[in-house]
Design an enzyme around this catalytic site. Structure first.
Site, short mmCIF file in Angstrom:
data_model
loop_
_atom_site.label_atom_id
_atom_site.label_comp_id
_atom_site.label_asym_id
_atom_site.label_seq_id
_atom_site.Cartn_x
_atom_site.Cartn_y
_atom_site.Cartn_z
N ARG A 1 0.85 -1.18 0.00
CA ARG A 1 0.00 0.00 0.00
C ARG A 1 0.89 1.24 0.00
NH1 ARG A 1 -1.95 0.87 4.35
NH2 ARG A 1 -1.29 -0.87 5.63
N TYR B 1 -1.22 -3.73 -7.09
CA TYR B 1 -1.01 -4.47 -5.84
C TYR B 1 -2.27 -4.44 -4.95
CZ TYR B 1 0.01 -5.51 -1.11
OH TYR B 1 -0.09 -6.03 0.14
N LYS C 1 -9.53 -2.18 1.85
CA LYS C 1 -9.18 -1.01 2.66
C LYS C 1 -9.94 0.24 2.20
CE LYS C 1 -6.02 -3.32 4.91
NZ LYS C 1 -6.28 -3.78 6.27
N HIS D 1 -10.87 -1.76 11.80
CA HIS D 1 -9.77 -2.60 11.32
C HIS D 1 -9.53 -3.70 12.35
CE1 HIS D 1 -5.33 -2.55 9.71
NE2 HIS D 1 -6.01 -3.57 9.25
N SER E 1 0.03 -3.66 11.95
CA SER E 1 0.58 -4.82 11.24
C SER E 1 1.79 -5.38 11.99
CB SER E 1 0.93 -4.46 9.80
OG SER E 1 1.63 -3.27 9.78
N CYS F 1 1.73 -7.76 14.23
CA CYS F 1 1.44 -8.11 15.63
C CYS F 1 0.70 -9.44 15.73
CB CYS F 1 0.61 -7.01 16.29
SG CYS F 1 1.56 -5.53 16.62
N ASP G 1 -9.58 -9.32 9.50
CA ASP G 1 -9.03 -7.99 9.23
C ASP G 1 -10.01 -6.84 9.48
OD1 ASP G 1 -6.83 -6.40 8.38
OD2 ASP G 1 -7.72 -6.16 6.41
N ARG H 1 1.74 -12.31 -0.45
CA ARG H 1 0.40 -12.56 0.10
C ARG H 1 -0.24 -13.83 -0.43
NH1 ARG H 1 -1.84 -8.43 3.67
NH2 ARG H 1 -0.25 -6.84 3.67
C1 OXD Z 1 -2.91 -4.21 6.32
C2 OXD Z 1 -3.46 -5.39 5.64
O1 OXD Z 1 -1.94 -3.61 5.85
O2 OXD Z 1 -4.40 -5.98 6.18
O3 OXD Z 1 -3.45 -3.85 7.37
O4 OXD Z 1 -2.99 -5.71 4.53
MN MN Z 2 -5.26 -4.95 7.76
#
Ligand code: OXD
Ligand code: MN
Length: 587
Positions: free
Chosen positions: A70, A198, A207, A227, A249, A251, A276, A369
């Site tokens: 991102r 991407y 998102k 989130h 992220s 964690c 997510d 991913r």
């Molecule tokens: C993030 C994802 O970056 O879920 O939070 O990809």
């Molecule tokens: Mn996320």
């Protein structure tokens, strides 16, 4: 069933005129259509087929080398008034942005096909759900959206003749990073994305819609787009309680969503509802807060995922999964670092170059991913598509803190819980030999994803208090305390269940707690250690300690953090002052 909405048809016509594709394909979501698109993507090399015996239905894709994550610096919230986007979002005047990007979209799909993707975020027929339409020139996007959303005719059926849908326009264009823009116009329910291929930048349901646009809608409509993971814990008597959790992220959010309880907890089961995003709203009578997962797939980070760290995720990805930017073995199998499988003598890395174990580069991109259907997850909840959502008993906030935050604490009440979420932080993992890493504050893990002014977002959280009778209890967790040698003290992973169990006991009034200046702490003996050899109640006490000097620094840091917001609710400033006072009394 085809599109019945005049508003959709009119908008698609306008976008066709702008982008001038050679061909327009309206997608229906059928299996036959999927096959056709896969064949086309395979024939052009956009996707590759993995070993179909070992990885049935799985495909592989590489993005451009400059296009692997991102791009927050190029992500914009274009509200008419700059202050409505707030100081923590990039803002541009919507009129100017439409003009600037309009020129970039002009004729951009010449020689290409435009795919019209109707999709629902949320289960079909759910009062929570919302429809989006994404126009894209990428088959990769189409195939991912098929997994991540309920896509095709089902969405036209949900929309009917309504004009209430989120308009998403995406073109890879020339994948030029200097002209890459991910732009949201919350007041128009519109997302424009250009020059990327991407995931997070181009799967516009995720998102862009389910967090940035939806958070704006949620504020105006009295609900919450967060989130957060959602998981259910069933006890041996068969009663299930649900909780949600927000983590920055790195964690272990996906791991927590799919946790396997340790052996001592026989009869307990953990079920995944989402990994997510959570959309939450009070039920009709304002009794409980209900949550759905608006997505239907997982877009998870591959490196670090193994049969040891997350067997449920590994098993989910064995079929019908798209792998992006991982490495490839010579016999077309995916491979990534810390997959639990030794690196073979030769791989093709995520860039497409030869790779051997003595290479000094990673074979898989660290942000590579898997896109996998949620329904394939062995621990998926049987309520995960319940149109009414699941009732939430607890909300967790968490981060990576070497010394500051204890293993777990409970907020005093909702307002204090909002304060805890607004100060959420994680430290960079450079915390070697006890040295503390750089602290990054990411309130509710929403800083990059809030589609409006964060101060107003905090106020919206505070306002929810009066809308729900049985408010979820709010907790903070930290699996990442370090000892003086820089080693993690808590075993983490499945053993985090021990903390979840205490949290549920608190929700059910089954255990008391110790009042501290930061919130309620467990009595160390109330964290079950059965089966954890070499771990004592004293170790737990150590993990629960609140160091006054460290927290004085923390308070100073929160004061700095709060200066970033222009519409910070007075309530949060008061909460900070009250915490400061509680510490002062201890001196
Ligand atoms: C993030 C994802 O970056 O879920 O939070 O990809
Ligand atoms: Mn996320």
């Amino acid at each position: 069933m085809s599109c019945q909405s005049k508003a959709v048809k009119q908008w698609v016509d306008e976008m066709i005129e702008l982008c001038q594709p050679d061909k327009v394909v309206w997608l229906d979501g059928s299996e036959e259509e999927k096959k056709r698109l896969e064949e086309e993507a395979l024939s052009t090399g956009e996707m590759q087929l993995l070993d179909q015996e070992k990885w049935p239905g799985c495909l592989y894709h590489r993005t451009a080398v400059n296009d692997v994550a991102r791009v927050e610096g190029r992500t914009f919230i274009c509200t008419r008034k700059e202050e409505d986007a707030g100081p923590t979002n990039h803002w541009a005047d919507p009129k100017e942005m439409y003009e600037k990007l309009g020129a970039m979209y002009d004729g951009v799909m010449k020689g290409r096909t435009m795919y019209v993707i109707p999709y629902i975020m949320g289960p079909a027929g759910s009062p929570f759900s919302k429809v989006g339409v994404e126009l894209t020139d990428s088959i990769y996007v189409v195939l991912n959206m098929r997994i991540m959303t309920r896509m095709g005719d089902v969405a036209w059926k949900q929309l009917g003749d309504s004009d209430e849908f989120v308009k998403g326009l995406h073109s890879k264009a020339a994948v030029d990073q200097d002209k890459r823009y991910i732009v949201h116009f919350p007041e128009d329910n519109t997302i424009w994305s250009i020059n990327s291929g991407y995931g997070g930048n181009v799967l516009l349901g995720k998102k862009c819609f389910a967090l940035r646009i939806a958070s704006f809608q949620a504020k105006n409509e009295g609900w919450m787009a967060e989130h957060m993971l959602i998981l259910g814990i069933e006890n041996p008597e068969g009663k299930t309680q649900y909780l949600t959790g927000a983590f920055p992220s790195a964690c272990g959010k996906t791991n927590l969503a799919m946790l396997i309880p340790p052996a001592y907890a026989e009869g307990y089961k953990v079920y995944t509802v989402g990994d997510d995003i959570a959309w939450m709203r009070p039920d009709k009578n304002g009794e409980n807060l209900l949550a759905i997962n608006p997505e239907s797939g997982f877009f998870g980070v591959a490196p670090g995922t193994s049969m040891k760290s997350n067997p449920n995720a590994m098993l989910t990805t064995k079929t019908n999964t798209i792998f992006t930017n991982v490495a490839l073995t010579d016999d077309m199998q995916p491979w990534w670092e810390d997959m639990g499988i030794p690196a073979p003598a030769h791989l093709t890395d995520w860039i497409g170059d030869d790779w051997t174990p003595d290479s000094d580069k990673k074979a898989a991109h660290p942000n590579s991913r898997f896109t996998a259907p949620a329904g394939q997850c062995p621990c998926i909840s049987d309520q995960w598509e319940d149109p009414n959502g699941v009732p939430i008993s607890a909300i967790l906030f968490g981060g990576r803190r070497a010394k500051t935050a204890p293993l777990v604490y409970q907020s005093f009440d909702w307002k204090h819980g909002v304060f805890v979420g607004s100060t959420m932080a994680s430290e960079t993992t450079a915390a070697a030999a006890g040295a503390v890493g750089v602290v990054r504050r990411d309130p509710m893990a929403m800083l990059p994803f809030c589609g409006y002014n964060m101060g107003d977002y905090f106020q919206h959280w505070l306002d929810m208090e009066d809308k729900i009778k049985n408010l979820p209890k709010i907790f903070n967790v930290n699996w990442f305390r370090l000892d003086d040698n820089g080693k993690f003290i808590w075993p983490g992973f499945g053993d985090n269940f021990r903390v979840l169990q205490w949290i549920l006991k608190r929700c059910n009034g089954e255990v008391d707690a110790v009042e501290s200046p930061i919130g309620y702490l467990p009595h160390p003996e109330d964290i079950c250690l059965d089966g954890l050899d070499d771990f004592t109640t004293e170790d737990v006490a150590d993990l629960l300690s609140v160091d006054i000097d460290v927290w004085e620094e923390e308070i100073a840091d929160i004061e700095e953090h709060y200066k970033k917001f222009d519409r910070l609710p007075q309530e949060l400033t008061d909460q900070l002052a009250a915490m400061k006072e509680r510490f002062a009394k201890l001196k």
